[in-house]
Design a protein around this motif. Sequence first.
Motif, PDB file in Angstrom:
ATOM      1  N   SER A  45       0.793  -1.227   0.000  1.00 14.51           N
ATOM      2  CA  SER A  45       0.000   0.000   0.000  1.00 14.51           C
ATOM      3  C   SER A  45       0.825   1.277   0.000  1.00 14.51           C
ATOM      4  O   SER A  45       0.404   2.296  -0.539  1.00 14.51           O
ATOM      5  N   GLY A  46       1.990   1.280   0.636  1.00 17.84           N
ATOM      6  CA  GLY A  46       2.808   2.477   0.674  1.00 17.84           C
ATOM      7  C   GLY A  46       3.128   2.919   2.089  1.00 17.84           C
ATOM      8  O   GLY A  46       2.947   2.164   3.054  1.00 17.84           O
ATOM      9  N   TYR A  47       3.577   4.156   2.223  1.00 14.12           N
ATOM     10  CA  TYR A  47       4.031   4.701   3.505  1.00 14.12           C
ATOM     11  C   TYR A  47       2.907   5.412   4.249  1.00 14.12           C
ATOM     12  O   TYR A  47       2.030   6.033   3.650  1.00 14.12           O
ATOM     13  N   GLY A  48       2.985   5.329   5.577  1.00 11.83           N
ATOM     14  CA  GLY A  48       2.076   6.030   6.470  1.00 11.83           C
ATOM     15  C   GLY A  48       2.764   6.206   7.808  1.00 11.83           C
ATOM     16  O   GLY A  48       3.972   6.026   7.918  1.00 11.83           O
ATOM     17  N   CYS A  49       1.996   6.529   8.860  1.00  8.61           N
ATOM     18  CA  CYS A  49       2.588   6.779  10.177  1.00  8.61           C
ATOM     19  C   CYS A  49       1.753   6.166  11.299  1.00  8.61           C
ATOM     20  O   CYS A  49       0.522   6.104  11.225  1.00  8.61           O
ATOM     21  N   LEU A  50       2.474   5.729  12.357  1.00  9.69           N
ATOM     22  CA  LEU A  50       1.855   5.232  13.582  1.00  9.69           C
ATOM     23  C   LEU A  50       2.249   6.142  14.732  1.00  9.69           C
ATOM     24  O   LEU A  50       3.323   6.747  14.717  1.00  9.69           O
ATOM     25  N   ASP A  51       1.376   6.210  15.760  1.00 11.17           N
ATOM     26  CA  ASP A  51       1.747   6.963  16.955  1.00 11.17           C
ATOM     27  C   ASP A  51       2.427   6.046  17.958  1.00 11.17           C
ATOM     28  O   ASP A  51       2.709   4.876  17.660  1.00 11.17           O
ATOM     29  N   THR A  52       2.691   6.527  19.155  1.00  7.88           N
ATOM     30  CA  THR A  52       3.466   5.780  20.145  1.00  7.88           C
ATOM     31  C   THR A  52       2.723   4.565  20.695  1.00  7.88           C
ATOM     32  O   THR A  52       3.326   3.730  21.368  1.00  7.88           O
ATOM     33  N   GLN A  53       1.410   4.457  20.418  1.00  3.65           N
ATOM     34  CA  GLN A  53       0.629   3.313  20.857  1.00  3.65           C
ATOM     35  C   GLN A  53       0.345   2.326  19.718  1.00  3.65           C
ATOM     36  O   GLN A  53      -0.330   1.322  19.922  1.00  3.65           O
ATOM     37  N   GLY A  54       0.844   2.644  18.525  1.00  2.00           N
ATOM     38  CA  GLY A  54       0.619   1.762  17.387  1.00  2.00           C
ATOM     39  C   GLY A  54      -0.622   2.083  16.586  1.00  2.00           C
ATOM     40  O   GLY A  54      -0.971   1.343  15.659  1.00  2.00           O
ATOM     41  N   ASN A  55      -1.303   3.193  16.928  1.00  2.28           N
ATOM     42  CA  ASN A  55      -2.486   3.588  16.167  1.00  2.28           C
ATOM     43  C   ASN A  55      -2.087   4.173  14.823  1.00  2.28           C
ATOM     44  O   ASN A  55      -1.087   4.895  14.714  1.00  2.28           O
ATOM     45  N   ILE A  56      -2.872   3.886  13.790  1.00  7.04           N
ATOM     46  CA  ILE A  56      -2.613   4.441  12.467  1.00  7.04           C
ATOM     47  C   ILE A  56      -3.072   5.892  12.449  1.00  7.04           C
ATOM     48  O   ILE A  56      -4.257   6.181  12.617  1.00  7.04           O
ATOM     49  N   VAL A  57      -2.137   6.799  12.254  1.00  8.80           N
ATOM     50  CA  VAL A  57      -2.442   8.231  12.190  1.00  8.80           C
ATOM     51  C   VAL A  57      -2.520   8.697  10.742  1.00  8.80           C
ATOM     52  O   VAL A  57      -3.426   9.429  10.352  1.00  8.80           O
ATOM     53  N   VAL A  58      -1.547   8.266   9.950  1.00 10.36           N
ATOM     54  CA  VAL A  58      -1.530   8.561   8.510  1.00 10.36           C
ATOM     55  C   VAL A  58      -1.622   7.235   7.770  1.00 10.36           C
ATOM     56  O   VAL A  58      -0.746   6.385   7.920  1.00 10.36           O
ATOM     57  N   PRO A  59      -2.694   7.000   7.001  1.00  9.06           N
ATOM     58  CA  PRO A  59      -2.835   5.732   6.280  1.00  9.06           C
ATOM     59  C   PRO A  59      -1.664   5.454   5.351  1.00  9.06           C
ATOM     60  O   PRO A  59      -1.067   6.382   4.784  1.00  9.06           O
ATOM     61  N   CYS A  60      -1.326   4.180   5.207  1.00 12.65           N
ATOM     62  CA  CYS A  60      -0.211   3.779   4.339  1.00 12.65           C
ATOM     63  C   CYS A  60      -0.658   3.816   2.880  1.00 12.65           C
ATOM     64  O   CYS A  60      -1.094   2.807   2.318  1.00 12.65           O
ATOM     65  N   GLN A  61      -0.502   4.998   2.266  1.00 14.51           N
ATOM     66  CA  GLN A  61      -0.961   5.175   0.895  1.00 14.51           C
ATOM     67  C   GLN A  61      -0.028   6.040   0.047  1.00 14.51           C
ATOM     68  O   GLN A  61      -0.340   6.350  -1.097  1.00 14.51           O
ATOM     69  N   TRP A  62       1.143   6.387   0.614  1.00 15.41           N
ATOM     70  CA  TRP A  62       2.040   7.299  -0.074  1.00 15.41           C
ATOM     71  C   TRP A  62       3.264   6.573  -0.632  1.00 15.41           C
ATOM     72  O   TRP A  62       3.764   5.635  -0.023  1.00 15.41           O
ATOM     73  N   GLU A  63       3.741   7.028  -1.798  1.00 18.46           N
ATOM     74  CA  GLU A  63       4.947   6.439  -2.390  1.00 18.46           C
ATOM     75  C   GLU A  63       6.158   6.654  -1.489  1.00 18.46           C
ATOM     76  O   GLU A  63       7.048   5.824  -1.415  1.00 18.46           O
ATOM     77  N   TRP A  64       6.212   7.797  -0.823  1.00 18.42           N
ATOM     78  CA  TRP A  64       7.294   8.110   0.109  1.00 18.42           C
ATOM     79  C   TRP A  64       6.772   9.129   1.097  1.00 18.42           C
ATOM     80  O   TRP A  64       5.876   9.914   0.799  1.00 18.42           O
ATOM     81  N   LEU A  65       7.339   9.113   2.304  1.00 20.08           N
ATOM     82  CA  LEU A  65       6.904  10.050   3.333  1.00 20.08           C
ATOM     83  C   LEU A  65       8.102  10.439   4.181  1.00 20.08           C
ATOM     84  O   LEU A  65       8.764   9.579   4.763  1.00 20.08           O
ATOM     85  N   VAL A  66       8.424  11.737   4.213  1.00 15.09           N
ATOM     86  CA  VAL A  66       9.534  12.239   5.010  1.00 15.09           C
ATOM     87  C   VAL A  66       9.102  12.307   6.471  1.00 15.09           C
ATOM     88  O   VAL A  66       7.982  12.746   6.763  1.00 15.09           O
ATOM     89  N   PRO A  67       9.931  11.855   7.421  1.00 11.96           N
ATOM     90  CA  PRO A  67       9.564  11.932   8.841  1.00 11.96           C
ATOM     91  C   PRO A  67       9.108  13.340   9.238  1.00 11.96           C
ATOM     92  O   PRO A  67       9.629  14.338   8.751  1.00 11.96           O
TER      93      PRO A  67
END
Length: 211
Positions: free
Chosen positions: A124-146
């Motif tokens: 699916s691509g890149y996304g982000c999780l928070d400190t508890q493992g919750n999906i904050v940004v869905p994994c849908q990007w070709e690349w994602l800068v921290p």
Amino acid sequence: MKKHCILCLLLCFGLVFCPMLSAVACPIPNLDQLTAEVETFTENGQTYEVLCSATGTRFHEPVPDDIYCIGTIFTDGFRCGLYANMYDGLIGIHFLDNDYFTGFIYHDVINPCDGLVAVATADSGYGCLDTQGNIVVPCQWEWLVPYMNGLSLASYDTTDDYGYRNVWLDRTGRIISLDPQYGYAVQLRKGAEPGLYAGALVGISATGIEQ
């Protein structure tokens, strides 16, 4: 039979690691703080392994291959162990604070920043999780800068001649467009690799981009 692997299958650069690179033997920091353990057992002549909690609860279905601890994240509010499943080469993250395991679904994990860790699924691509493992940004990007100062630069591919396009995201994953007409932050030439404009994050603030 339970074990902790003392070999690291990653290459460290600062606090960032790149699990997709070649295996390198090096000590894993904070290994003694991990609570999950790998259980090995044999059934019908086949050896299986499964990651378990400290109380013995299995986090996933057993796999017919080795599971290794490949690293840890103990920075920016994260307390996690990273485990690789050699059966399909995917990575799972165990969050110690709430004893949550993501499952073996990621092929890349990037150094956390701003309380979010960037991850990439296999399909699916890149996304982000928070400190508890919750999906904050869905994994849908070709690349994602921290993230930095509440913003991230994400890339997506297009079907036209422009190729990759970049957009700014806030901490909720909402697109912040710098150009309301075209809807992208930086235009990349067709065939250029996403993430080339990571340096553009320098000079941003929580309210937007400093020109």
